[in-house]
Design a protein around this motif. Structure first.
Motif, PDB file in Angstrom:
ATOM      1  N   CYS A 108       0.842  -1.203   0.000  1.00  0.00           N
ATOM      2  CA  CYS A 108       0.000   0.000   0.000  1.00  0.00           C
ATOM      3  C   CYS A 108       0.882   1.260   0.000  1.00  0.00           C
ATOM      4  O   CYS A 108       0.645   2.179  -0.783  1.00  0.00           O
ATOM      5  CB  CYS A 108      -0.910  -0.030   1.224  1.00  0.00           C
ATOM      6  SG  CYS A 108      -2.146   1.257   1.265  1.00  0.00           S
ATOM      7  N   ARG A 109       1.891   1.266   0.857  1.00  0.00           N
ATOM      8  CA  ARG A 109       2.818   2.404   0.900  1.00  0.00           C
ATOM      9  C   ARG A 109       3.536   2.591  -0.437  1.00  0.00           C
ATOM     10  O   ARG A 109       3.699   3.706  -0.915  1.00  0.00           O
ATOM     11  CB  ARG A 109       3.857   2.198   2.004  1.00  0.00           C
ATOM     12  CG  ARG A 109       3.366   2.520   3.370  1.00  0.00           C
ATOM     13  CD  ARG A 109       4.517   2.464   4.390  1.00  0.00           C
ATOM     14  NE  ARG A 109       4.034   2.747   5.705  1.00  0.00           N
ATOM     15  CZ  ARG A 109       3.463   1.858   6.510  1.00  0.00           C
ATOM     16  NH1 ARG A 109       3.323   0.611   6.124  1.00  0.00           N
ATOM     17  NH2 ARG A 109       3.035   2.207   7.701  1.00  0.00           N
ATOM     18  N   LYS A 110       3.975   1.481  -0.999  1.00  0.00           N
ATOM     19  CA  LYS A 110       4.706   1.533  -2.270  1.00  0.00           C
ATOM     20  C   LYS A 110       3.814   2.073  -3.382  1.00  0.00           C
ATOM     21  O   LYS A 110       4.242   2.909  -4.191  1.00  0.00           O
ATOM     22  CB  LYS A 110       5.238   0.134  -2.628  1.00  0.00           C
ATOM     23  CG  LYS A 110       6.234   0.132  -3.742  1.00  0.00           C
ATOM     24  CD  LYS A 110       7.489   0.873  -3.330  1.00  0.00           C
ATOM     25  CE  LYS A 110       8.544   0.805  -4.401  1.00  0.00           C
ATOM     26  NZ  LYS A 110       9.688   1.638  -4.101  1.00  0.00           N
ATOM     27  N   ARG A 111       2.570   1.593  -3.423  1.00  0.00           N
ATOM     28  CA  ARG A 111       1.638   2.096  -4.448  1.00  0.00           C
ATOM     29  C   ARG A 111       1.397   3.588  -4.281  1.00  0.00           C
ATOM     30  O   ARG A 111       1.351   4.339  -5.251  1.00  0.00           O
ATOM     31  CB  ARG A 111       0.312   1.344  -4.376  1.00  0.00           C
ATOM     32  CG  ARG A 111       0.387  -0.056  -4.926  1.00  0.00           C
ATOM     33  CD  ARG A 111      -0.971  -0.717  -4.920  1.00  0.00           C
ATOM     34  NE  ARG A 111      -0.862  -2.125  -5.266  1.00  0.00           N
ATOM     35  CZ  ARG A 111      -1.896  -2.933  -5.358  1.00  0.00           C
ATOM     36  NH1 ARG A 111      -3.118  -2.489  -5.133  1.00  0.00           N
ATOM     37  NH2 ARG A 111      -1.719  -4.204  -5.682  1.00  0.00           N
ATOM     38  N   ALA A 112       1.222   4.023  -3.029  1.00  0.00           N
ATOM     39  CA  ALA A 112       0.998   5.450  -2.766  1.00  0.00           C
ATOM     40  C   ALA A 112       2.203   6.262  -3.218  1.00  0.00           C
ATOM     41  O   ALA A 112       2.056   7.341  -3.811  1.00  0.00           O
ATOM     42  CB  ALA A 112       0.712   5.674  -1.285  1.00  0.00           C
ATOM     43  N   GLU A 113       3.381   5.732  -2.967  1.00  0.00           N
ATOM     44  CA  GLU A 113       4.606   6.417  -3.398  1.00  0.00           C
ATOM     45  C   GLU A 113       4.663   6.519  -4.922  1.00  0.00           C
ATOM     46  O   GLU A 113       4.989   7.580  -5.471  1.00  0.00           O
ATOM     47  CB  GLU A 113       5.826   5.639  -2.882  1.00  0.00           C
ATOM     48  CG  GLU A 113       7.155   6.282  -3.193  1.00  0.00           C
ATOM     49  CD  GLU A 113       8.324   5.439  -2.695  1.00  0.00           C
ATOM     50  OE1 GLU A 113       9.378   5.495  -3.344  1.00  0.00           O
ATOM     51  OE2 GLU A 113       8.169   4.726  -1.682  1.00  0.00           O
ATOM     52  N   ARG A 114       4.336   5.436  -5.612  1.00  0.00           N
ATOM     53  CA  ARG A 114       4.335   5.452  -7.085  1.00  0.00           C
ATOM     54  C   ARG A 114       3.306   6.451  -7.622  1.00  0.00           C
ATOM     55  O   ARG A 114       3.563   7.138  -8.610  1.00  0.00           O
ATOM     56  CB  ARG A 114       4.025   4.058  -7.618  1.00  0.00           C
ATOM     57  CG  ARG A 114       5.169   3.099  -7.474  1.00  0.00           C
ATOM     58  CD  ARG A 114       4.819   1.752  -8.093  1.00  0.00           C
ATOM     59  NE  ARG A 114       5.816   0.769  -7.759  1.00  0.00           N
ATOM     60  CZ  ARG A 114       5.555  -0.468  -7.354  1.00  0.00           C
ATOM     61  NH1 ARG A 114       4.301  -0.883  -7.247  1.00  0.00           N
ATOM     62  NH2 ARG A 114       6.521  -1.300  -7.059  1.00  0.00           N
ATOM     63  N   ILE A 115       2.161   6.510  -6.987  1.00  0.00           N
ATOM     64  CA  ILE A 115       1.111   7.448  -7.420  1.00  0.00           C
ATOM     65  C   ILE A 115       1.602   8.882  -7.251  1.00  0.00           C
ATOM     66  O   ILE A 115       1.424   9.718  -8.145  1.00  0.00           O
ATOM     67  CB  ILE A 115      -0.194   7.203  -6.637  1.00  0.00           C
ATOM     68  CG1 ILE A 115      -0.793   5.842  -7.020  1.00  0.00           C
ATOM     69  CG2 ILE A 115      -1.195   8.320  -6.891  1.00  0.00           C
ATOM     70  CD1 ILE A 115      -1.920   5.381  -6.104  1.00  0.00           C
ATOM     71  N   ARG A 116       2.218   9.174  -6.107  1.00  0.00           N
ATOM     72  CA  ARG A 116       2.760  10.527  -5.887  1.00  0.00           C
ATOM     73  C   ARG A 116       3.774  10.883  -6.962  1.00  0.00           C
ATOM     74  O   ARG A 116       3.730  11.985  -7.534  1.00  0.00           O
ATOM     75  CB  ARG A 116       3.421  10.613  -4.507  1.00  0.00           C
ATOM     76  CG  ARG A 116       2.453  10.772  -3.367  1.00  0.00           C
ATOM     77  CD  ARG A 116       3.161  11.156  -2.071  1.00  0.00           C
ATOM     78  NE  ARG A 116       4.199  10.213  -1.691  1.00  0.00           N
ATOM     79  CZ  ARG A 116       4.028   9.163  -0.895  1.00  0.00           C
ATOM     80  NH1 ARG A 116       2.831   8.918  -0.393  1.00  0.00           N
ATOM     81  NH2 ARG A 116       5.044   8.370  -0.591  1.00  0.00           N
ATOM     82  N   LYS A 117       4.669   9.951  -7.269  1.00  0.00           N
ATOM     83  CA  LYS A 117       5.683  10.209  -8.306  1.00  0.00           C
ATOM     84  C   LYS A 117       5.027  10.403  -9.667  1.00  0.00           C
ATOM     85  O   LYS A 117       5.442  11.272 -10.446  1.00  0.00           O
ATOM     86  CB  LYS A 117       6.692   9.061  -8.354  1.00  0.00           C
ATOM     87  CG  LYS A 117       7.640   9.063  -7.178  1.00  0.00           C
ATOM     88  CD  LYS A 117       8.624   7.916  -7.257  1.00  0.00           C
ATOM     89  CE  LYS A 117       9.559   7.935  -6.054  1.00  0.00           C
ATOM     90  NZ  LYS A 117      10.513   6.836  -6.077  1.00  0.00           N
ATOM     91  N   LYS A 118       4.020   9.616  -9.952  1.00  0.00           N
ATOM     92  CA  LYS A 118       3.300   9.725 -11.220  1.00  0.00           C
ATOM     93  C   LYS A 118       2.655  11.110 -11.345  1.00  0.00           C
ATOM     94  O   LYS A 118       2.745  11.760 -12.394  1.00  0.00           O
ATOM     95  CB  LYS A 118       2.224   8.632 -11.266  1.00  0.00           C
ATOM     96  CG  LYS A 118       1.520   8.473 -12.585  1.00  0.00           C
ATOM     97  CD  LYS A 118       0.561   7.276 -12.476  1.00  0.00           C
ATOM     98  CE  LYS A 118      -0.091   6.948 -13.774  1.00  0.00           C
ATOM     99  NZ  LYS A 118      -1.001   5.794 -13.668  1.00  0.00           N
ATOM    100  N   LEU A 119       2.054  11.585 -10.266  1.00  0.00           N
ATOM    101  CA  LEU A 119       1.426  12.911 -10.280  1.00  0.00           C
ATOM    102  C   LEU A 119       2.473  14.021 -10.392  1.00  0.00           C
ATOM    103  O   LEU A 119       2.275  14.997 -11.112  1.00  0.00           O
ATOM    104  CB  LEU A 119       0.558  13.106  -9.032  1.00  0.00           C
ATOM    105  CG  LEU A 119      -0.727  12.296  -8.996  1.00  0.00           C
ATOM    106  CD1 LEU A 119      -1.399  12.422  -7.634  1.00  0.00           C
ATOM    107  CD2 LEU A 119      -1.675  12.718 -10.102  1.00  0.00           C
ATOM    108  N   GLN A 120       3.570  13.862  -9.666  1.00  0.00           N
ATOM    109  CA  GLN A 120       4.642  14.862  -9.753  1.00  0.00           C
ATOM    110  C   GLN A 120       5.164  14.964 -11.182  1.00  0.00           C
ATOM    111  O   GLN A 120       5.347  16.063 -11.708  1.00  0.00           O
ATOM    112  CB  GLN A 120       5.792  14.499  -8.812  1.00  0.00           C
ATOM    113  CG  GLN A 120       5.492  14.763  -7.362  1.00  0.00           C
ATOM    114  CD  GLN A 120       6.588  14.227  -6.440  1.00  0.00           C
ATOM    115  OE1 GLN A 120       7.418  13.430  -6.841  1.00  0.00           O
ATOM    116  NE2 GLN A 120       6.552  14.672  -5.187  1.00  0.00           N
ATOM    117  N   LYS A 121       5.386  13.827 -11.785  1.00  0.00           N
ATOM    118  CA  LYS A 121       5.890  13.800 -13.161  1.00  0.00           C
ATOM    119  C   LYS A 121       4.872  14.421 -14.110  1.00  0.00           C
ATOM    120  O   LYS A 121       5.228  15.232 -14.978  1.00  0.00           O
ATOM    121  CB  LYS A 121       6.183  12.355 -13.570  1.00  0.00           C
ATOM    122  CG  LYS A 121       6.780  12.218 -14.948  1.00  0.00           C
ATOM    123  CD  LYS A 121       7.076  10.759 -15.257  1.00  0.00           C
ATOM    124  CE  LYS A 121       7.604  10.614 -16.665  1.00  0.00           C
ATOM    125  NZ  LYS A 121       7.832   9.220 -17.030  1.00  0.00           N
TER     126      LYS A 121
END
Length: 130
Positions: A108-121
């Motif tokens: 769950c943490r990893k997915r949230a981190e990937r989502i944040r990076k995806k939005l930042q990008k």
């Protein structure tokens, strides 16, 4: 009815010496019914107040959901939006969110981190396009 019987037993001496014992019992029964109705009315009032608050809260949530969906529909999948919404909008902890989604807390943490990076990008590229 049982309340009236208990009151009568507790006050047996008064009832026995009363000029109209049947009237005393009827009056006690009426009083108990009135008290029970008043208690029920108070309960209904509390429940009505709670329902009004919940209705207001539900409207706010629906508005937040719509706004959230509009902001991220181009970037995120439905599953990603749900995870993000649970964690950041509704402030549900990772442990609870992971149970709801049927995944491990670390995933769950990893997915949230990937989502944040995806939005930042996405937003970084979006600003560059403007």
């Amino acid at each position: 009815m049982l309340d009236t019987w208990e009151i009568m037993l507790k006050n047996m001496h008064t009832v026995e010496n009363h000029p109209n014992p049947e009237g005393w019992i009827i009056k006690a029964a009426k009083y108990n019914m009135w008290k029970a109705l008043k208690k029920q009315q108070n309960q209904w009032k509390k429940e009505t107040d709670i329902l009004e608050i919940l209705d207001s809260y539900a409207a706010d949530i629906a508005e937040q959901d719509e706004h959230f969906y509009d902001m991220y529909k181009e970037v995120l999948s439905q599953e990603e939006m749900e995870l993000l919404k649970l964690i950041y909008v509704y402030e549900v902890d990772y442990e609870t969110t992971s149970k709801y989604l049927g995944i491990k807390p670390s995933a769950c943490r990893k997915r949230a981190e990937r989502i944040r990076k995806k939005l930042q990008k996405y937003y970084k590229n979006d600003k560059m396009d403007q």
